[in-house]
Design an enzyme around this catalytic site. Structure first.
Site, short mmCIF file in Angstrom:
data_model
loop_
_atom_site.label_atom_id
_atom_site.label_comp_id
_atom_site.label_asym_id
_atom_site.label_seq_id
_atom_site.Cartn_x
_atom_site.Cartn_y
_atom_site.Cartn_z
N ARG A 55 33.58 22.07 -61.91
CA ARG A 55 33.31 21.46 -63.21
C ARG A 55 34.39 20.41 -63.47
O ARG A 55 35.32 20.25 -62.68
CB ARG A 55 33.21 22.49 -64.35
N GLY A 56 34.23 19.69 -64.60
CA GLY A 56 35.11 18.56 -64.88
C GLY A 56 34.41 17.30 -64.40
O GLY A 56 33.95 17.25 -63.24
N ALA A 57 34.32 16.30 -65.28
CA ALA A 57 33.45 15.15 -65.00
C ALA A 57 33.68 14.50 -63.62
O ALA A 57 32.73 14.40 -62.83
CB ALA A 57 33.60 14.13 -66.13
N ARG A 62 23.75 18.83 -64.84
CA ARG A 62 24.48 18.81 -66.12
C ARG A 62 24.29 17.43 -66.74
O ARG A 62 24.51 16.41 -66.08
CB ARG A 62 25.97 19.13 -65.91
N ASP A 104 34.14 13.03 -70.89
CA ASP A 104 32.94 13.19 -70.07
C ASP A 104 32.04 11.96 -70.11
O ASP A 104 31.30 11.70 -69.17
CB ASP A 104 32.15 14.42 -70.51
N ASN A 132 33.79 14.81 -75.07
CA ASN A 132 34.66 15.67 -74.26
C ASN A 132 34.37 17.11 -74.67
O ASN A 132 33.56 17.37 -75.56
CB ASN A 132 36.13 15.30 -74.46
N LYS A 133 35.05 18.03 -74.05
CA LYS A 133 34.83 19.46 -74.29
C LYS A 133 34.79 19.80 -75.77
O LYS A 133 35.56 19.27 -76.56
CB LYS A 133 35.95 20.24 -73.58
O1 MRU Z 1 32.33 21.87 -69.07
P1 MRU Z 1 33.41 21.26 -68.23
O2 MRU Z 1 34.48 22.23 -67.85
O3 MRU Z 1 32.86 20.51 -67.05
O4 MRU Z 1 34.08 20.20 -69.20
C1 MRU Z 1 35.20 19.50 -68.76
C2 MRU Z 1 35.76 18.60 -69.79
O5 MRU Z 1 35.29 18.49 -70.89
C3 MRU Z 1 36.88 17.73 -69.34
O6 MRU Z 1 37.79 17.51 -70.37
C4 MRU Z 1 36.30 16.39 -68.87
O7 MRU Z 1 35.27 16.60 -67.96
C5 MRU Z 1 37.32 15.53 -68.27
S1 MRU Z 1 37.86 16.15 -66.73
C6 MRU Z 1 39.01 15.07 -66.13
#
Ligand code: MRU
Length: 355
Positions: free
Chosen positions: A47-49, A90, A240, A250-251
């Site tokens: 996970r993470g963009a 996603r 994101d 973002n999250k």
């Molecule tokens: O649901 P996730 O864990 O994929 O969400 C991640 C985030 O919101 C991060 O802050 C974002 O992707 C940036 S990662 C460098």
């Protein structure tokens, strides 16, 4: 300093670290089928963009490498099917779509140059590896630009996990903190646990601790209390998707941190690669927000913590750009008016590209 490695291309297949199991277990799986890579993205094993983008690129390369197509026409239709499967995993992180577009561009180039199947397979693997390699250079550049904005000493706050686990480089928000720390800034990171999926508690705390960067874990409802204390010098988060006007998804929970930061005169920064820009949409109102399964709210690690009731689970929120003091990218720092600065950075020459 320790850098986590969430994904790797190997001769055996795509090796992905299971982030659901951290910090208790460090377990990796080797994927040889692109459909399983898609499942790993959907189920947040990775996970993470930016890391999702790397996984998508590798998923495409894997699909084509293992394809049983007997002709270019068959390969072309399989390519579309592979991209469609990965595209549906996603919806919010635009890096996923960016990576698929990039793989498609390379595939089209190869078809136009009449490359044979073996050459196409090899070139798409190389392209996916380049997407991965570039993350390191990109994150390091973001880190260098952003570090200048960090306080010389004191507390900084982040949200979720925007570290190496989330980018397959050194991280965006955590990359900024890491570079500033390595430059000698005496930072102490406040890490909100980030319910429901606990990326802060499980992943950011783990990464910072391993990297020797001092931190204090807090629950999400402590954010206002700490921002009001006068001791937090900056907030830095990842992103994101960033719309043309700078509105940033973002999250979930990031928006309330940004509002409380502004209220308490704490600068709120976003760190993200250009691949996270979506200049095709005017503002954050057009960003699709992923709604995940309610069980992530009603349960923690499989244990029910709430009665069997309805629960909402939007995975992201949108911070309007007036709350964002600056956006750190690999090509420089954007400030308001974002409609101009983001466009300018998106058109600037690429720094640190592997190819
Ligand atoms: O649901 P996730 O864990 O994929 O969400 C991640 C985030 O919101 C991060 O802050 C974002 O992707 C940036 S990662 C460098």
């Amino acid at each position: 300093m320790y850098v986590a490695q969430p994904i790797e291309w190997t001769d055996r297949g795509v090796v992905i670290l299971d982030q659901r199991r951290l910090p208790a277990d460090e377990i990796s799986y080797t994927y040889t089928d692109y459909r399983d890579v898609a499942k790993a993205i959907r189920e947040m094993i990775i996970r993470g963009a930016p890391a999702i983008g790397v996984a998508a690129a590798m998923g495409v390369a894997l699909g084509i490498q293992k394809s049983k197509a007997n002709s270019i026409a068959e390969l072309r239709s399989e390519f579309t099917e592979i991209c469609d499967t990965l595209r549906k995993t996603r919806p919010t992180a635009v890096d996923l779509f960016w990576a698929l577009e990039r793989m498609k561009r390379r595939f089209t180039e190869l078809l136009e140059s009449n490359a044979d199947m073996a050459a196409i397979r090899k070139a798409l693997v190389a392209e996916a590896q380049n997407v991965h390699l570039e993350k390191l250079a990109t994150d390091e550049a973001i880190g260098r630009f952003g570090a200048e904005f960090m306080p010389r000493e004191g507390q900084v706050m982040t949200q979720c996990n925007a570290g190496a686990l989330a980018t397959a480089g050194i991280g965006t928000a955590l990359g900024v903190i890491r570079v500033a720390f390595e430059q000698g800034r005496k930072l102490h990171v406040l890490v909100p646990e980030t319910r429901p999926y606990l990326q802060g508690a499980r992943l950011t705390a783990w990464e910072l601790h391993r990297g020797g960067i001092p931190l204090t874990l807090i629950t999400d409802n402590m954010v206002g209390h700490f921002l009001k204390s006068g001791k937090v010098g900056a907030v830095v988060t990842g992103a994101d998707r960033i719309a043309a006007n700078g509105d940033t998804a973002n999250k979930i929970g990031t928006y309330q941190i940004a509002v409380l930061a502004k209220e308490n005169n704490v600068p709120f920064y976003v760190a993200a690669p250009i691949s996270t820009f979506d200049l095709s949409i005017a503002d954050g109102g057009h960003i699709p927000i992923e709604e995940r399964n309610a069980s992530e709210v009603t349960h923690i690690q499989g244990v029910r913590i709430a009665p069997d009731v309805r629960a909402a689970n939007p995975a992201f929120d949108v911070t309007p750009s007036p709350y964002i003091k600056a956006i750190f990218t690999e090509r420089g720092v954007a400030t308001a008016p974002y409609t101009e600065s983001l466009k300018r950075l998106a058109a600037a020459p690429v720094v640190g590209a592997a190819r």
